[in-house]
Design a protein around this motif. Structure first.
Motif, PDB file in Angstrom:
ATOM      1  N   LYS A  72       0.807  -1.226   0.000  1.00 44.70           N
ATOM      2  CA  LYS A  72       0.000   0.000   0.000  1.00 44.70           C
ATOM      3  C   LYS A  72       0.834   1.266   0.000  1.00 44.70           C
ATOM      4  O   LYS A  72       0.484   2.239  -0.648  1.00 44.70           O
ATOM      5  N   ASN A  73       1.944   1.270   0.746  1.00 37.91           N
ATOM      6  CA  ASN A  73       2.660   2.527   0.943  1.00 37.91           C
ATOM      7  C   ASN A  73       3.890   2.683   0.071  1.00 37.91           C
ATOM      8  O   ASN A  73       4.594   3.682   0.190  1.00 37.91           O
ATOM      9  N   CYS A  74       4.175   1.737  -0.775  1.00 40.65           N
ATOM     10  CA  CYS A  74       5.395   1.820  -1.575  1.00 40.65           C
ATOM     11  C   CYS A  74       5.487   3.157  -2.300  1.00 40.65           C
ATOM     12  O   CYS A  74       6.474   3.877  -2.188  1.00 40.65           O
ATOM     13  N   GLU A  75       4.444   3.441  -3.072  1.00 36.01           N
ATOM     14  CA  GLU A  75       4.538   4.602  -3.953  1.00 36.01           C
ATOM     15  C   GLU A  75       4.547   5.911  -3.198  1.00 36.01           C
ATOM     16  O   GLU A  75       5.327   6.804  -3.509  1.00 36.01           O
ATOM     17  N   SER A  76       3.662   6.030  -2.187  1.00 35.41           N
ATOM     18  CA  SER A  76       3.585   7.313  -1.494  1.00 35.41           C
ATOM     19  C   SER A  76       4.895   7.620  -0.785  1.00 35.41           C
ATOM     20  O   SER A  76       5.373   8.749  -0.803  1.00 35.41           O
ATOM     21  N   CYS A  77       5.509   6.605  -0.185  1.00 29.70           N
ATOM     22  CA  CYS A  77       6.763   6.869   0.514  1.00 29.70           C
ATOM     23  C   CYS A  77       7.876   7.162  -0.480  1.00 29.70           C
ATOM     24  O   CYS A  77       8.693   8.031  -0.250  1.00 29.70           O
ATOM     25  N   HIS A  78       7.897   6.443  -1.576  1.00 32.07           N
ATOM     26  CA  HIS A  78       8.932   6.722  -2.574  1.00 32.07           C
ATOM     27  C   HIS A  78       8.776   8.135  -3.114  1.00 32.07           C
ATOM     28  O   HIS A  78       9.757   8.835  -3.319  1.00 32.07           O
ATOM     29  N   GLU A  79       7.528   8.528  -3.333  1.00 28.36           N
ATOM     30  CA  GLU A  79       7.288   9.891  -3.812  1.00 28.36           C
ATOM     31  C   GLU A  79       7.800  10.904  -2.799  1.00 28.36           C
ATOM     32  O   GLU A  79       8.483  11.857  -3.155  1.00 28.36           O
ATOM     33  N   ALA A  80       7.475  10.663  -1.541  1.00 24.56           N
ATOM     34  CA  ALA A  80       7.887  11.596  -0.495  1.00 24.56           C
ATOM     35  C   ALA A  80       9.403  11.685  -0.396  1.00 24.56           C
ATOM     36  O   ALA A  80       9.950  12.704   0.011  1.00 24.56           O
ATOM     37  N   ASN A  81      10.081  10.606  -0.778  1.00 23.10           N
ATOM     38  CA  ASN A  81      11.539  10.599  -0.699  1.00 23.10           C
ATOM     39  C   ASN A  81      12.205  10.894  -2.044  1.00 23.10           C
ATOM     40  O   ASN A  81      13.421  10.741  -2.189  1.00 23.10           O
ATOM     41  N   GLY A  82      11.398  11.258  -3.024  1.00 20.09           N
ATOM     42  CA  GLY A  82      11.949  11.594  -4.334  1.00 20.09           C
ATOM     43  C   GLY A  82      12.583  10.426  -5.055  1.00 20.09           C
ATOM     44  O   GLY A  82      13.517  10.599  -5.824  1.00 20.09           O
ATOM     45  N   ILE A  83      12.089   9.210  -4.806  1.00 23.44           N
ATOM     46  CA  ILE A  83      12.633   8.046  -5.509  1.00 23.44           C
ATOM     47  C   ILE A  83      11.803   7.786  -6.748  1.00 23.44           C
ATOM     48  O   ILE A  83      10.599   7.531  -6.655  1.00 23.44           O
ATOM     49  N   LEU A  85      10.889   5.891 -10.422  1.00 20.24           N
ATOM     50  CA  LEU A  85      11.043   4.638 -11.142  1.00 20.24           C
ATOM     51  C   LEU A  85      11.812   4.934 -12.420  1.00 20.24           C
ATOM     52  O   LEU A  85      11.698   6.019 -12.962  1.00 20.24           O
ATOM     53  N   PRO A  86      12.592   3.968 -12.889  1.00 19.97           N
ATOM     54  CA  PRO A  86      13.273   4.177 -14.168  1.00 19.97           C
ATOM     55  C   PRO A  86      12.221   4.427 -15.253  1.00 19.97           C
ATOM     56  O   PRO A  86      11.109   3.918 -15.154  1.00 19.97           O
TER      57      PRO A  86
END
Ligand code: HEC
Ligand code: HEC
Length: 103
Positions: A72-83, A85-86
């Motif tokens: 559930k939280n993969c994308e939101s946390c990655h977004e928040a951390n500026g990560i 996807l290729p």
């Protein structure tokens, strides 16, 4: 020994099966979900119902991590951390089908 048409079909079948086997047994290339402090929450959710070390062997053999809940939280946390996807990243629903958990 005479090789008949039926035998050739059988040989072709074996070639196909061996080919598929080789194709899917390639080394895992997709990055795993790192088992680090950042991803601890992912592992905590996925293994929240994991049977303990003294649970019966059947319970342990049939246990599957709660992947859907953990994703559930993969994308939101990655977004928040500026990560990011290729750019050539494949369709991304169900992260954990491709990015394996390591345990
Ligand atoms: C709490 C925040 C957070 C959550 C939730 C999270 N990630 Fe991450 N992820 C990060 C950060 C930060 C990094 C950068 C590297 C690191 O710190 O591990 C990262 C890096 C990665 C990487 C790259 C690892 C590498 O070797 O370069 C992958 C793959 C990944 N995450 C997959 C996932 C998946 C799949 C999920 C959901 C199941 C997920 N992450 C959930 C924060 C998060
Ligand atoms: C269909 C398979 C697939 C799915 C589903 C998928 N990915 Fe990926 N992902 C890949 C592949 C392949 C790469 C590029 C190779 C690599 O570096 O692992 C990649 C790369 C990444 C990277 C960059 C890793 C790095 O440091 O280079 C991150 C972060 C990532 N994926 C996160 C996610 C998240 C979050 C989701 C779910 C929202 C997700 N992926 C779903 C296959 C998948």
């Amino acid at each position: 020994m005479k090789i008949e048409k039926r035998d050739w079909l059988f040989i072709a079948l074996i070639v196909v099966i061996v080919g598929i086997f080789l194709a899917i047994s390639g080394k895992e290339k997709t990055k795993v979900v790192p088992n680090n402090a950042t991803h601890k929450e992912v592992y905590d959710v996925a293994y929240q119902h994991a049977p303990g070390p003294d649970a019966s062997i059947f319970k342990r053999a049939f246990f599957r991590p709660a992947k859907k809940a953990a994703e559930k939280n993969c994308e939101s946390c990655h977004e928040a951390n500026g990560i990011k996807l290729p750019p050539n990243h494949p369709p991304k629903h169900r992260c954990l089908f491709c990015h394996k958990l390591v345990k």
